[in-house]
Each structure stands twice: as C-alpha cells, then as structure tokens.
Design an enzyme around this catalytic site. Structure first.
Site, PDB file in Angstrom:
ATOM      1  N   CYS A  75      -8.491  -3.463  -4.441  1.00 43.41           N
ATOM      2  CA  CYS A  75      -7.063  -3.198  -4.598  1.00 43.41           C
ATOM      3  C   CYS A  75      -6.944  -2.048  -5.581  1.00 43.41           C
ATOM      4  O   CYS A  75      -7.108  -2.231  -6.787  1.00 43.41           O
ATOM      5  CB  CYS A  75      -6.278  -4.407  -5.086  1.00 43.41           C
ATOM      6  SG  CYS A  75      -4.492  -4.055  -5.084  1.00 43.41           S
ATOM      7  N   VAL A  77      -4.389  -0.055  -6.402  1.00 43.78           N
ATOM      8  CA  VAL A  77      -3.240   0.086  -7.296  1.00 43.78           C
ATOM      9  C   VAL A  77      -3.244  -0.993  -8.380  1.00 43.78           C
ATOM     10  O   VAL A  77      -2.745  -0.782  -9.480  1.00 43.78           O
ATOM     11  CB  VAL A  77      -1.923   0.130  -6.498  1.00 43.78           C
ATOM     12  CG1 VAL A  77      -1.550  -1.250  -5.991  1.00 43.78           C
ATOM     13  CG2 VAL A  77      -0.804   0.717  -7.331  1.00 43.78           C
ATOM     14  N   TYR A 132       3.247   3.494  -1.922  1.00 41.84           N
ATOM     15  CA  TYR A 132       3.889   2.812  -3.033  1.00 41.84           C
ATOM     16  C   TYR A 132       5.303   3.297  -3.316  1.00 41.84           C
ATOM     17  O   TYR A 132       5.694   4.392  -2.938  1.00 41.84           O
ATOM     18  CB  TYR A 132       3.057   2.995  -4.314  1.00 41.84           C
ATOM     19  CG  TYR A 132       1.590   2.758  -4.116  1.00 41.84           C
ATOM     20  CD1 TYR A 132       1.137   1.546  -3.588  1.00 41.84           C
ATOM     21  CD2 TYR A 132       0.658   3.742  -4.422  1.00 41.84           C
ATOM     22  CE1 TYR A 132      -0.221   1.332  -3.403  1.00 41.84           C
ATOM     23  CE2 TYR A 132      -0.700   3.521  -4.235  1.00 41.84           C
ATOM     24  CZ  TYR A 132      -1.135   2.323  -3.722  1.00 41.84           C
ATOM     25  OH  TYR A 132      -2.469   2.109  -3.520  1.00 41.84           O
ATOM     26  N   ASN A 162       3.829  -5.806   0.728  1.00 40.46           N
ATOM     27  CA  ASN A 162       2.444  -5.453   1.053  1.00 40.46           C
ATOM     28  C   ASN A 162       2.109  -5.734   2.509  1.00 40.46           C
ATOM     29  O   ASN A 162       1.289  -5.036   3.091  1.00 40.46           O
ATOM     30  CB  ASN A 162       1.476  -6.172   0.115  1.00 40.46           C
ATOM     31  CG  ASN A 162       0.143  -5.449   0.022  1.00 40.46           C
ATOM     32  OD1 ASN A 162       0.106  -4.224  -0.031  1.00 40.46           O
ATOM     33  ND2 ASN A 162      -0.955  -6.196   0.029  1.00 40.46           N
ATOM     34  N   CYS A 193      -4.700   3.915  -0.742  1.00 39.36           N
ATOM     35  CA  CYS A 193      -4.313   2.497  -0.767  1.00 39.36           C
ATOM     36  C   CYS A 193      -5.190   1.801   0.248  1.00 39.36           C
ATOM     37  O   CYS A 193      -5.389   2.316   1.346  1.00 39.36           O
ATOM     38  CB  CYS A 193      -2.843   2.345  -0.364  1.00 39.36           C
ATOM     39  SG  CYS A 193      -2.337   0.639  -0.019  1.00 39.36           S
TER      40      CYS A 193
END
Lengths: 249, 217
Positions: A75, A77, A132, A162, A193
């Site tokens: 992940c 971010v 994002y 998400n 991402c």
C-alpha cells in the site's frame, strides 16, 4: 525449480495487487506462489490509513507462518501518508519482526520499490498519475520530492473509495496521462497506486509517450525480482522489467 | 570509513545494546521496571518461531536503562516455567534446593547511577513498591542497593565512590592472568593464585622500571 513464495500485505479492499503481480511475475521465468494478508481499509483517508498501519504486525505474523521468501507491503499511500522516508521505517520494522522469529524473508514496500525502480533507471524528473484526493496526492508528491525526485507534472483522479479505485477504467487513466506535459520528464508513473489498475496500459503508454513508464505494480515486481536475485526479464510491461533482457539489435 | 592516519582502536564495543531474559509474568515485570523504576518501554516485537526450531508466539520488549542501553524480556505465550518453582533460582532456571544464596545471586545485573541522591531515589521507589530494597552496602569504591525483580533476577543499582585507578587496572590484569594459569591446572586455589601472581610481578617488574606515564609511577 523451487517455488518462490511471495507474501503480500494488502488493504482489505485491494483487488489489484493480487491480480497484477501474479500476471507480471508469471511471465518472469520462475514459479511463484502468492500469499496475502489483509488490513481493513475502505476509504483512503489519513485516519483510516493510520488505523490500517496498526494491523501490520498481525499481517507479518500470518505471512511469517507461511514461510514466505519475500514480503511486499503493498500500500503505497499508507506509507507515504506517514511522512517522508517512512518506507525505510516500515520495512525495518517488518524485517525486524520476521528476523526476530528466525525468518529470512526479504522485505519490501510499494513505496520503497518505486523509489528503488526510479533510482535504478536514473530518473530524476518524474510525472505521476494517481487516484487520490488532492491532499493525499500532494503528500505523495512531497514524499517523492523528499527522496530527491523532481515532480514537474502530476494528475490526481480524486477517487477516495478504495473499491472504486480498483474499477477506474484504463481510458480514464490514459486520458490523465495525456493531459500532462511530459517535456523533459525522465519517467512516468502510471498508477502511483497499487489499487488503480494499469498493467495493460504500461507498454502502450511507453510506446505512445516515448519514455519509461512504471507503475506501483511493475516497480514492485522489479524490486521483488532484484531482492530474490532473479533476472528481471518480463516482456510487454515497460522497459523497467526488461532490465536484464539480452540486448537485441 | 576509517582514514589511514587514525586507525580504529582494537576495543570498539560501546556498552550494552541489550541484555535479554525470559519472563512468565509480563504484568509484574512492566510494573517493576516501567511503573516503579520509571524505565521507559522503548521497543517491542511480536513474532513467532519461523526458524528451524519450533517455538511459541512471543513478545520481545525493551526498557531503556540509560546511556542508550536496554534491558529486554521475552514473553512466550503458553510456555510454562520448568522445575520446582519453590527452588532457588529465577524465571530462566531453577537450581538444586540446597544451592546457597551467594551462588544464586552471583548472576545479576548492575545499573549505574551518578550519585547518592540518585541511588536514594531508586531506593525510595523500590521501598514504596512490592519489591523493597533487600540490602544496601558500601565498599571502598561503590555503594549499591539490591533487590530481586518479579522474575527472580537480582538487580543491583550502584554508584562509584571513586574512579578505579590505573594501578588497580594493572593489578586486575595480573590477577586474572594468574587465575587463568592456575584454573588450567589441578585443584586451583587462592594460595596458588597468589603465588602465581607474585611470580608474574617478579617477571614483569623489570619492565615497570621503564619510564611510565605519570599516574602509574
């Protein structure tokens, strides 16, 4: 040929990592098995990301039990939102947890993999396409700038949910890439991402824009192969993954 | 990087990174070190046995003991202490029932404080707790307080009353050399050691006639 076990720590709503990494590594000439452990996450907000990071220790225990050869904290971010350089801390803590229990698994993160891949291809000016919301996107930009990269152009698609990020159509991702001025840019990260799907777009974008195109997934595959000391030679997913291809005229 | 002009010394270690011990009572251990002595918890690791040897899930946790050094514990879930828990010993091991106290207490950890005020502060903290000071002693060179932690490990807190002199270091080196010589032989004894030490002093005396650093003269 021995099967290499890849442990993935993924947000619970992520469906893309476990799709794209097996697709990529399935073409790498070795046999891999994939073992995931999930951290609950619905919305990509700072509060949910912090809560998700607190679940990491359980995930590491689950993957340690599976005797994996490498762990990828997938992940990007979640790491970057914790502040500059955090991937080194997170990787250290996971490695320490595994090492204390006697595991020799290699430890990587999406954020660390991306910076490694960009460094290895000697990219300094980098453009980003991200799903994002803008505040998080700015944190990602600042994170990469703190790692020494210049980010002259970036696009954020402003999708917070998400699960919805996992369904962003490829033409929307490509449209965002085409909106960027790529003059003087060394590399494009097309999906900065692990949840926004882009694997099918990488080679097409590289051909169209005439510069190296990476994604969180291709950088993750690259770093996993490097960590496991396997050749990086995967066709059709950008020049990064052909780093060890025999040179042909 | 080492530059060639100033090579690194032979003796390079920098103190205790951590000393680690098992515990079967994490609650009391945390009360003793964190709440009574006020040693901050600085690190913990949750892990399982992934190496060749099977062992239970465990927590490895650390207390700051000053100077960047740490005292660490392992807590193994579901693991029971071995041996007769009434026998002398500690969480790590129990000794035969007739083991004398001096031998049991020979294995201990001693933490250093700067002065009498700090020593008495720790005495006060311990005396107000479930683990009061068992003994306070003053030698020529040190003053110490002693107690046992909840795991049965003896803890000493000590202050130096004066620095150890270079002469004492030299004397220690001779004593230990003599000890190694006699311990390698049959039935080592204090008499043998002192005789051997006297021999070493005679052997080395000529060298000491050479000019010495001022504090050694």
């Amino acid at each position: 040929m021995s099967i290499r076990r890849i442990g993935l720590i993924v947000p619970s709503s992520n469906v893309t990592v476990e799709t794209e990494l097996p697709q990529l590594l399935g073409r790498a000439g070795n046999v891999f098995s994939f073992h995931s452990s999930r951290m609950r996450l619905h919305a990509v907000t700072p509060e949910e990301l912090r809560a998700m990071n607190a679940q990491r220790e359980r995930c590491v225990l689950e993957l340690g039990d599976a005797g994996v050869d490498a762990v990828l904290y997938a992940c990007l971010v979640a790491i970057m939102a914790m502040g500059p350089g955090h991937h080194r801390d997170a990787e250290f803590r996971i490695a320490e947890q595994l090492g204390t229990g006697g595991s020799e698994a290699k430890v990587l993160s999406s954020a660390g993999s991306l910076t490694r891949a960009l460094t290895d291809i000697r990219a300094s000016r980098v453009a980003l396409v991200m799903p994002y919301l803008e505040p998080l996107a700015r944190q990602v930009v600042a994170y990469l700038e703190a790692e020494g990269f210049v980010i002259p152009q970036w696009a954020a698609l402003e999708v917070a949910d998400n699960a919805a990020v996992g369904c962003i159509p490829g033409d929307r991702v490509m449209a965002a890439a085409r909106s960027l001025d790529l003059t003087g840019v060394d590399a494009l990260v097309l999906s900065c991402c692990v949840q926004m799907p882009s694997l099918d777009l990488i080679q097409q974008a590289e051909d169209e824009f005439g510069l190296p195109v990476l994604s969180a997934a291709t950088a993750g595959a690259y770093s996993l192969l490097r960590a496991l000391e396997l050749p990086v030679d995967i066709p059709g997913a950008g020049s990064l993954l052909r780093a060890d291809s025999p040179v042909t005229v | 990087m080492t530059d060639n002009l100033t090579p690194k010394p032979v003796h390079r270690v920098r103190g205790v990174d951590h000393a680690a011990f098992p515990t079967f009572d994490p609650n009391a251990t945390v009360r003793f070190y964190r709440d009574v002595l006020k040693f901050p918890v600085v690190h913990s690791i949750c892990a399982a046995g992934w190496g060749p040897e099977k062992h239970p899930d465990f927590i490895h946790f650390f207390f700051d003991i000053g100077g960047g050094d740490r005292l660490a514990f392992f807590y193994y879930f579901g693991w029971e202490p071995a041996g007769d828990q009434e026998a002398p010993g500690d969480a790590w091991a129990r000794l035969p029932m007739d083991t004398p106290v001096f031998f049991k207490n020979s294995r201990h950890i001693a933490l250093n404080v700067a002065d009498e005020e700090d020593l008495l502060e720790y005495r006060k903290r311990l005396d107000e707790s479930e683990w009061p000071v068992e003994m306070q002693v003053m030698h020529e060179t040190i003053e110490s307080i002693y107690t046992h932690d909840p795991n049965g490990y003896m803890l000493e807190i000590t202050r130096q009353l004066r620095p150890v002199t270079p002469q004492e270091d030299l004397d220690a080196q001779l004593t230990i050399e003599a000890l190694c010589d006699v311990a390698a032989g049959e039935h080592p004894s204090m008499d043998q050691l002192l005789n051997r030490k006297a021999e070493l002093i005679v052997e080395r005396a000529t060298d000491w006639e050479q000019p010495q650093p001022k504090e050694l003269v």
